[in-house]
Each structure stands twice: as C-alpha cells, then as structure tokens.
Write a protein that holds these residues in place. Structure first.
Motif, PDB file in Angstrom:
ATOM      1  N   ASP A  92      77.091   9.742  34.717  1.00  0.00           N
ATOM      2  CA  ASP A  92      76.072  10.349  35.219  1.00  0.00           C
ATOM      3  C   ASP A  92      75.396   8.887  35.768  1.00  0.00           C
ATOM      4  O   ASP A  92      74.827   8.025  34.874  1.00  0.00           O
ATOM      5  N   MET A  93      75.133   8.752  37.039  1.00  0.00           N
ATOM      6  CA  MET A  93      74.515   7.756  37.846  1.00  0.00           C
ATOM      7  C   MET A  93      73.055   8.128  38.240  1.00  0.00           C
ATOM      8  O   MET A  93      72.551   7.366  39.003  1.00  0.00           O
ATOM      9  N   SER A  94      72.455   9.329  37.984  1.00  0.00           N
ATOM     10  CA  SER A  94      71.150   9.801  37.826  1.00  0.00           C
ATOM     11  C   SER A  94      70.146   9.097  37.274  1.00  0.00           C
ATOM     12  O   SER A  94      70.838   8.050  36.391  1.00  0.00           O
ATOM     13  N   THR A  95      69.024   9.002  37.522  1.00  0.00           N
ATOM     14  CA  THR A  95      67.853   8.539  36.707  1.00  0.00           C
ATOM     15  C   THR A  95      67.314   9.604  36.082  1.00  0.00           C
ATOM     16  O   THR A  95      66.459  10.414  36.644  1.00  0.00           O
ATOM     17  N   VAL A  96      67.620   9.890  34.527  1.00  0.00           N
ATOM     18  CA  VAL A  96      67.141  10.832  33.875  1.00  0.00           C
ATOM     19  C   VAL A  96      66.415  10.353  32.429  1.00  0.00           C
ATOM     20  O   VAL A  96      66.633   9.131  32.097  1.00  0.00           O
ATOM     21  N   SER A  97      66.181  11.423  31.585  1.00  0.00           N
ATOM     22  CA  SER A  97      65.797  11.020  30.261  1.00  0.00           C
ATOM     23  C   SER A  97      66.685  10.254  29.559  1.00  0.00           C
ATOM     24  O   SER A  97      67.810  10.884  29.243  1.00  0.00           O
ATOM     25  N   PRO A  98      66.369   9.261  28.944  1.00  0.00           N
ATOM     26  CA  PRO A  98      67.044   8.702  27.768  1.00  0.00           C
ATOM     27  C   PRO A  98      67.626   9.831  26.594  1.00  0.00           C
ATOM     28  O   PRO A  98      68.649   9.986  26.102  1.00  0.00           O
ATOM     29  N   ALA A  99      66.403  10.467  26.355  1.00  0.00           N
ATOM     30  CA  ALA A  99      66.688  11.478  25.122  1.00  0.00           C
ATOM     31  C   ALA A  99      67.608  12.546  25.441  1.00  0.00           C
ATOM     32  O   ALA A  99      68.675  12.917  24.783  1.00  0.00           O
ATOM     33  N   ASN A 246      59.074   8.239  27.410  1.00  0.00           N
ATOM     34  CA  ASN A 246      59.719   7.509  26.773  1.00  0.00           C
ATOM     35  C   ASN A 246      58.783   6.636  25.928  1.00  0.00           C
ATOM     36  O   ASN A 246      58.867   6.606  24.465  1.00  0.00           O
ATOM     37  N   ALA A 247      57.751   6.208  26.590  1.00  0.00           N
ATOM     38  CA  ALA A 247      56.831   5.234  26.035  1.00  0.00           C
ATOM     39  C   ALA A 247      56.053   6.199  24.713  1.00  0.00           C
ATOM     40  O   ALA A 247      55.873   5.588  23.745  1.00  0.00           O
ATOM     41  N   GLN A 248      55.692   7.508  25.096  1.00  0.00           N
ATOM     42  CA  GLN A 248      55.002   8.147  24.288  1.00  0.00           C
ATOM     43  C   GLN A 248      55.905   8.524  22.889  1.00  0.00           C
ATOM     44  O   GLN A 248      55.561   8.517  21.916  1.00  0.00           O
ATOM     45  N   GLU A 249      57.348   8.839  23.446  1.00  0.00           N
ATOM     46  CA  GLU A 249      58.059   9.148  22.420  1.00  0.00           C
ATOM     47  C   GLU A 249      58.527   7.943  21.060  1.00  0.00           C
ATOM     48  O   GLU A 249      58.673   7.993  20.047  1.00  0.00           O
ATOM     49  N   THR A 250      58.303   6.652  21.902  1.00  0.00           N
ATOM     50  CA  THR A 250      58.473   5.468  20.998  1.00  0.00           C
ATOM     51  C   THR A 250      57.206   4.665  20.732  1.00  0.00           C
ATOM     52  O   THR A 250      57.388   3.510  20.196  1.00  0.00           O
ATOM     53  N   ALA A 251      55.965   5.258  21.040  1.00  0.00           N
ATOM     54  CA  ALA A 251      54.789   4.647  20.696  1.00  0.00           C
ATOM     55  C   ALA A 251      54.722   3.203  21.486  1.00  0.00           C
ATOM     56  O   ALA A 251      54.280   2.401  20.548  1.00  0.00           O
TER      57      ALA A 251
END
Length: 292
Positions: A92-99, A246-251
């Motif tokens: 997958d070469m899209s830009t998507v959510s890491p999670a 992602n910033a919110q997920e990882t504080a």
C-alpha cells in the motif's frame, strides 16, 4: 513479474506506467475506465474487481486517496483478500492511518498474505520521473524481495520499521513539508509588507541555510501565484488529519502541525481544495488583505 495495480490518480498512474515501461505485466482495476485507459493502451490488462486483480498477481500495489478506500480495496467484499493466495504481497503506497495499516496487515497475515506500507513523497513530478522517496514499513525479508520494484519507482528507498512505520514516517514528512511551506509563505509576505522585493529575498535565501527544495520550487509557485496542482490541498488536508489523529492517540504535542492543519482547513473552506498545497500562501494573504 505479474503485478496488480490499483490506483490511477495523479500519483498512481505514472507509477504504474513506470512499472509497465520496466517490462512488468500489470493487471489493473479502476472505478472509471477513462482513468485506467492509458495503462491499458500501454499493455496492462483490466480486471473487474480488486479480488480479480489479486487472483492474477503475485504482488498488488494500491495507491488510493484515503484510509476508507484502502480498507475497502483490501478487505472489502470484492477486495484483494478474496483473490490473493497465501504468499501474495500487498504493497500500500497510499498515505493512510498507521493504526489502520497495522489492523489491515494483521488481517492479511491471518490468511498468509504479506503487507508492506510504503507511502511516498515527491509529488507528481517524482512519480512521473521515478524519483520518489519511499518510506517502507513491514517485514525486512519482504522489503528486500520487493526492493527492485521500488527502485523502478523511486530514488530514496528506506525500510523504516515494522507494519505502520512507513505511515508514521509519512506523517513526519508532512509535518516538515507543511511547516516549510508556512515558513516560505511567511517570508514572502514579510518581504512584501516591508517593501522588499520577494524575488530577491528568495534568491538570497536559496544561497544559505534557509535554502530548500520547497523554497526553490514552491517559493516560485507562490511568487507567481501558480497553484496548478502537483499535490492537492484536499490531500494535504487529509494527511494533516492523519497526523493530528496520531498525535492524539500517542499524546504527542505538535503545535506546528496543528497550525498547518488549520491552514489547510482554511483553504478547504475557501474552496481551494483542488489547488496545489503551496496555495497555503493564499491563506496568509487573506489574513492581511494582501492577495496578489
């Protein structure tokens, strides 16, 4: 090598064409015939579903717009997962959510299917010229197997870690790109407001530590008010939403990234979604009634 390719947009089509020029047999799927027709003319074979693409291929690339599309193409009712055999590799070469990438990789692994997340940087020009920067997450042995194909598509190819790591690094890339856009736009605006020629200002900065590819290419776009898209505002807006999620997920505190996310919101709200993301200059100009 039999390769599936799903994605015929501003990035996907030139990437697929480079693989065709390198002599690979491609099986392609697209929701619109006119988007895949140029690839068919070059020798690709069209298929009716992502599952049919995967059934004919050893490797399937996906390059689509957002996380929902990737999930549907890979795991949906007619998705890759229903056509791929054990040992198949999804890239997958899209830009998507890491999670989401980690969830998809886990679901594929249950069926013996490998996955690499390999988002790119370099825009339409990099896709066309085969000079993309490719940041790859996933198992190292699978990465080494696929490396020759990546070398057809890009110049800088780095394995950055496990599943999802490529998408995390792409988030980092978008922070740096967005903040550099902001810095260049602010410098142009400040020069203008002081009666200094911004063309000369840019020329001076290019010779020092402030010099960058963005100042060189997109600084010129800003000076010319030329926002013909290479990478659209709507895609940068989507990418910054991924960064902030992602910033919110990882504080993780990302005040600069939050500013860029809001600048992209402003451009979207002003109807500039189809412009190049260097149109961030417009958001600043509107704040000062300094539009050019």
């Amino acid at each position: 090598m039999k390769i599936g390719f799903i994605g015929s947009g501003i990035m996907g089509r030139p990437m697929a064409e480079n693989l065709l020029r390198a002599g690979h047999q491609l099986y392609v799927y697209g929701r619109r015939f006119d988007r895949i027709e140029p690839m068919l003319v070059m020798g690709a074979l069209g298929k009716g579903t992502p599952a049919e693409v995967a059934a004919e291929s050893d490797i399937t690339f996906t390059v689509v717009s957002d996380t929902t599309d990737v999930e549907q193409i890979i795991l949906g009712d007619r998705g890759i997962v229903h056509g791929a055999r054990p040992g198949h590799t999804v890239i997958d070469m899209s830009t998507v959510s890491p999670a989401a990438t980690r969830r998809i990789a886990a679901a594929l692994a249950e069926r013996g299917i490998h996955m690499l997340d390999a988002p790119v940087s370099g825009g339409e020009t990099g896709a066309r010229e085969g000079t993309l920067s490719i940041m790859v997450g996933g198992e190292a042995p699978i990465f080494e197997k696929i490396r020759p194909l990546f070398e057809t598509l890009g110049k800088s190819i780095v394995h950055v870690g496990g599943h999802g790591a490529g998408q995390v690094v792409k988030c980092c890339n978008q922070i740096v790109v967005g903040l550099t856009f902001e810095g260049v736009a602010e410098a142009i605006l400040l020069a203008r407001r002081n009666g200094v020629d911004p063309v000369k200002m840019r020329e001076a900065l290019l010779g020092g530590f402030a010099g960058s590819r963005i100042l060189e290419v997109h600084g010129q776009r800003m000076l010319d008010s030329n926002y013909k898209p290479g990478f659209k505002v709507k895609l940068h807006h989507k990418d910054m939403a991924i960064v902030m999620d992602n910033a919110q997920e990882t504080a993780t505190p990302l005040p600069g990234a939050a500013l860029i996310a809001q600048q992209m919101n402003a451009l979207m709200g002003a109807g500039d979604s189809e412009l190049d993301s260097s149109a961030l200059m417009r958001a600043l100009e509107r704040l000062t009634a300094d539009s050019r």
